[in-house]
Design a protein around this motif. Structure first.
Motif, mmCIF file in Angstrom:
data_model
loop_
_atom_site.group_PDB
_atom_site.id
_atom_site.type_symbol
_atom_site.label_atom_id
_atom_site.label_comp_id
_atom_site.label_asym_id
_atom_site.label_seq_id
_atom_site.Cartn_x
_atom_site.Cartn_y
_atom_site.Cartn_z
ATOM 1 N N ARG A 76 2.939 1.620 -3.317
ATOM 2 C CA ARG A 76 2.081 2.060 -4.417
ATOM 3 C C ARG A 76 1.714 3.543 -4.252
ATOM 4 O O ARG A 76 1.704 4.316 -5.192
ATOM 5 C CB ARG A 76 0.816 1.202 -4.469
ATOM 6 C CG ARG A 76 0.580 0.702 -5.879
ATOM 7 C CD ARG A 76 -0.544 -0.266 -5.952
ATOM 8 N NE ARG A 76 -0.120 -1.645 -5.837
ATOM 9 C CZ ARG A 76 -0.795 -2.576 -5.221
ATOM 10 N NH1 ARG A 76 -1.921 -2.299 -4.627
ATOM 11 N NH2 ARG A 76 -0.367 -3.803 -5.190
ATOM 12 N N THR A 121 0.843 -1.215 0.000
ATOM 13 C CA THR A 121 0.000 0.000 0.000
ATOM 14 C C THR A 121 0.864 1.246 0.000
ATOM 15 O O THR A 121 0.663 2.189 -0.770
ATOM 16 C CB THR A 121 -0.892 0.010 1.273
ATOM 17 O OG1 THR A 121 -1.508 -1.252 1.382
ATOM 18 C CG2 THR A 121 -1.939 1.091 1.194
ATOM 19 N N LYS A 124 2.552 2.698 -9.194
ATOM 20 C CA LYS A 124 2.309 1.279 -9.455
ATOM 21 C C LYS A 124 3.462 0.598 -10.193
ATOM 22 O O LYS A 124 3.526 -0.617 -10.267
ATOM 23 C CB LYS A 124 0.981 1.100 -10.200
ATOM 24 C CG LYS A 124 0.927 1.742 -11.572
ATOM 25 C CD LYS A 124 -0.399 1.443 -12.216
ATOM 26 C CE LYS A 124 -0.662 2.176 -13.511
ATOM 27 N NZ LYS A 124 0.457 2.547 -14.354
#
Ligand SMILES: Nc1nc2c(ncn2[C@@H]2O[C@H](COP(=O)(O)OP(=O)(O)OP(=O)(O)O)[C@@H](O)[C@H]2O)c(=O)[nH]1
Ligand SMILES: [Mg+2]
Length: 380
Positions: free
Chosen positions: A19, A16, A24
């Motif tokens: 990202r 988490t 990404k």
């Protein structure tokens, strides 16, 4: 290439954060289990150190700075470890080696300075706290409420494996209480002007009388605003339920007596300013004749954070036991729900979501209030 190191409780948290911070396209280049330093770390769960990288030409300057610090930190750490080893091997000689001891001290200091006096783990916790704070601020949580939540998080949740958002949800869920008191006998609504007291009384009367087929009576202590009596009188006539206007304290006693056969007596009051304690005391004298502890503070979700405590405290003298939050349809960020709950310190009895009588009362659940306040749900 931008390389960043994360100390996390689990891979989920790592993914988490990576990202979120690197995007990404970031890739994980290493991961290893570590313990917190010191005796506390020996007894607590292992943490994971994850290093991630991303091809990125537009690095932010502070990230570049951090990158420079990281290799430097590793280098100093390496030297320090070697020196430590040497020190162990020559324990007896160290006392006679003031230079080596001084050198070690200096290096320790360097390390401390590099990480601004805190260990990487402490930095990690601080950055999570900062993230939570920013998130709650974004959702319009009041500064004092945020402080209270963060204290609870630091005391009871910072060592858990759970994601911080789940911890915050649990903290809020534990704090929110819903009214369990059934609508029986007399029920009084008090609150500032224009928050929706009369409209909420009409909604409740409509539901109770028309849907639940209960015997409902209405009383208004409305001696103040021309037209206010007409508003409720009109609803009473449409619903065909008895309605009494009370001007003196004696009339309040008489009205309660006259409606004693009703299952429910809903008592509307004139909006008062929480700053005017004279008005509040006057109202208190009327309410004392109703002889009920079923008193609800009505407050709008659109109230400014700074005014919420003035209202919850200003009306405290009326001994309200529940809170009705109105006008949720008029806001897009719902942190005020939590601010009201933290400041009023009473269960929530109703949420209203529009001007329509009797429809615009929302279903109430703790989960819904948590999700609304954290921006995971909304009132359309
Ligand atoms: N959007 C929205 N408007 C509401 C809601 N509840 C009440 N209102 C509106 O707010 C205005 C004031 O409502 P009232 O019920 O008269 O408020 P009050 O608290 O009785 O006001 P006073 O008697 O003057 O203190 C009216 O225009 C209502 O239609 C709600 O949940 N959402
Ligand atoms: Mg009114």
């Amino acid at each position: 290439m931008l390389i960043k190191r994360y100390i996390v409780n689990n891979m989920n948290e790592a993914m988490t954060r990576i990202r979120y911070e690197l995007g990404k396209d970031a890739i994980i280049i290493s991961q290893r289990k570590i313990r917190k330093p010191g005796i506390k770390g020996f007894f607590s769960n292992k943490l994971i150190e994850v290093t991630a990288a991303i091809e990125n030409s537009e690095k932010k300057s502070d990230e570049v700075e951090q990158l420079k610090i990281n290799p430097l930190q590793s280098k100093v750490k390496e030297i320090l470890e070697n020196k430590n080893k040497e020190l162990k091997e020559t324990t007896n000689d160290v006392k006679e080696e003031p230079n080596l001891a001084t050198e070690l001290k200096d290096m320790k200091k360097m390390l401390e300075n590099l990480s601004k006096g805190t260990s990487p783990l402490e930095n990690e916790e601080e950055s999570i706290i900062k993230e939570i704070e920013e998130f709650l601020e974004k959702n319009d949580f009041d500064a004092e409420v945020i402080d209270e939540i963060l204290v609870e998080y630091k005391n009871n949740y910072s060592d858990t494996d759970a994601l911080w958002i789940d911890c915050i949800k649990e903290i809020l869920s534990k704090k929110i209480r819903l009214t369990t008191q059934s609508i029986e006998g007399a029920m009084v609504l008090v609150g500032p002007t224009g928050v929706g007291k009369t409209t909420t009384i009409a909604k409740l009367a409509g539901r109770l009388a028309l849907i639940e087929k209960r015997k409902v009576g209405l009383i208004t202590i409305d001696t103040y605003r021309i037209g206010a009596v007409e508003q409720l009188k009109t609803y009473a006539e449409i619903m065909n339920i008895p309605f009494k206007v009370v001007i003196t304290i004696k009339e309040m006693e008489e009205a309660i007596e006259a409606l004693k056969d009703c299952d429910v007596i809903l008592v509307d009051t004139t909006g008062r300013s929480s700053k005017n304690q004279m008005q509040i005391s006057e109202l208190r004298a009327f309410i004392s004749k109703v002889k009920t502890d079923n008193i609800h503070l009505v407050i709008s979700a659109t109230t400014k954070n700074k005014d919420i405590s003035a209202i919850t405290e200003g009306f405290r003298a009326l001994n309200y036991k529940n809170t009705i939050i109105t006008k949720l349809d008029e806001t897009t960020v719902y942190g005020s729900i939590i601010n009201i709950i933290y400041k009023a310190k009473t269960p929530v009895s109703f949420l209203t979501v529009g001007q329509n009588v009797p429809d615009d009362i929302a279903e109430l659940s703790v989960d819904k209030l948590v999700k609304l306040s954290l921006g995971e749900d909304n009132i359309c």
